[in-house]
Motif scaffolding. Sequence first.
Motif, PDB file in Angstrom:
ATOM      1  N   CYS A  29      24.068 -27.979 -30.298  1.00  6.54           N
ATOM      2  CA  CYS A  29      23.812 -28.906 -31.395  1.00  6.54           C
ATOM      3  C   CYS A  29      23.317 -30.248 -30.859  1.00  6.54           C
ATOM      4  CB  CYS A  29      25.098 -29.110 -32.205  1.00  6.54           C
ATOM      5  SG  CYS A  29      24.874 -30.152 -33.652  1.00  6.54           S
ATOM      6  N   THR A  30      22.269 -30.764 -31.481  1.00  7.68           N
ATOM      7  CA  THR A  30      21.704 -32.061 -31.114  1.00  7.68           C
ATOM      8  C   THR A  30      21.873 -33.043 -32.276  1.00  7.68           C
ATOM      9  OG1 THR A  30      19.527 -31.545 -32.039  1.00  7.68           O
ATOM     10  CG2 THR A  30      19.918 -30.901 -29.719  1.00  7.68           C
ATOM     11  N   GLU A  31      21.564 -34.305 -32.020  1.00 12.52           N
ATOM     12  CA  GLU A  31      21.589 -35.286 -33.104  1.00 12.52           C
ATOM     13  C   GLU A  31      20.606 -34.888 -34.212  1.00 12.52           C
ATOM     14  OE1 GLU A  31      21.686 -39.636 -32.497  1.00 12.52           O
ATOM     15  OE2 GLU A  31      21.894 -39.104 -30.376  1.00 12.52           O
ATOM     16  N   ALA A  89      26.963 -31.893 -26.124  1.00 11.43           N
ATOM     17  CA  ALA A  89      27.428 -33.278 -26.241  1.00 11.43           C
ATOM     18  C   ALA A  89      28.814 -33.342 -25.609  1.00 11.43           C
ATOM     19  CB  ALA A  89      27.474 -33.688 -27.708  1.00 11.43           C
ATOM     20  N   ILE A 148      22.195 -27.288 -24.398  1.00  9.00           N
ATOM     21  CA  ILE A 148      22.580 -28.697 -24.482  1.00  9.00           C
ATOM     22  C   ILE A 148      24.005 -28.808 -25.035  1.00  9.00           C
ATOM     23  CG2 ILE A 148      21.650 -29.047 -26.802  1.00  9.00           C
ATOM     24  CD1 ILE A 148      20.720 -31.831 -25.792  1.00  9.00           C
ATOM     25  N   GLU A 206      28.055 -39.534 -27.191  1.00  7.05           N
ATOM     26  CA  GLU A 206      27.258 -38.398 -27.678  1.00  7.05           C
ATOM     27  C   GLU A 206      27.937 -37.742 -28.875  1.00  7.05           C
ATOM     28  OE1 GLU A 206      25.099 -36.808 -23.577  1.00  7.05           O
ATOM     29  OE2 GLU A 206      27.149 -36.169 -24.026  1.00  7.05           O
ATOM     30  N   GLN A 223      26.726 -37.733 -33.086  1.00  6.54           N
ATOM     31  CA  GLN A 223      26.595 -36.558 -33.957  1.00  6.54           C
ATOM     32  C   GLN A 223      27.534 -36.648 -35.150  1.00  6.54           C
ATOM     33  OE1 GLN A 223      26.451 -32.635 -32.344  1.00  6.54           O
ATOM     34  NE2 GLN A 223      25.322 -33.264 -30.524  1.00  6.54           N
TER      35      GLN A 223
END
Length: 166
Positions: free
Chosen positions: A69-71, A121, A119, A126, A130
């Motif tokens: 999960c990314t921003e 966090a 990826i 980080e 999110q």
Amino acid sequence: RYNEELIERHVSGRLKVAPEHTEQRVLEVMRKPSFDQFHAFKQIFDSVNRRCGLRQQLIPYFISSHPGCTEADMAQLAVKTKELDFHLEQVQDFTPTPMTVSTEIYYSGVHPYTGKPVICARTRDEKLAQRRYFFWYDHTYRREIIDSLRRIHRPDLIEQLYPRKK
């Protein structure tokens, strides 16, 4: 029919469900079905409530900072849950738990089934970056979310979360 029976006769006002995320790429790492299934269930839920004159609530549970999960994924989650008129309250940052694929990915940074990097966090900042997207509706986070959307090159989502008043 099962869903209709459940909603009509066995929900005592609030039904908690766990779609956990909205973005397909993240759901695949979680080994969860498509968010389309949640949409379909919500349609049934709303339909049964209308037909039976019920005023029940559907309470979705979501996770931020899950491996993969990314921003940008969280920004999409914010837009999609806003479109569904949810002000989220059942939320959590990913917490590694023993004996799970997700924890293996979190600690190694590699998906054990594909061998590809994932990826994750890991730092406090980080994770906060999110998590704040869950609360897009809270004025406390508005400036930070707008700045973040510009930083991650997604200014297109600013208008979707915070439309200008006409």
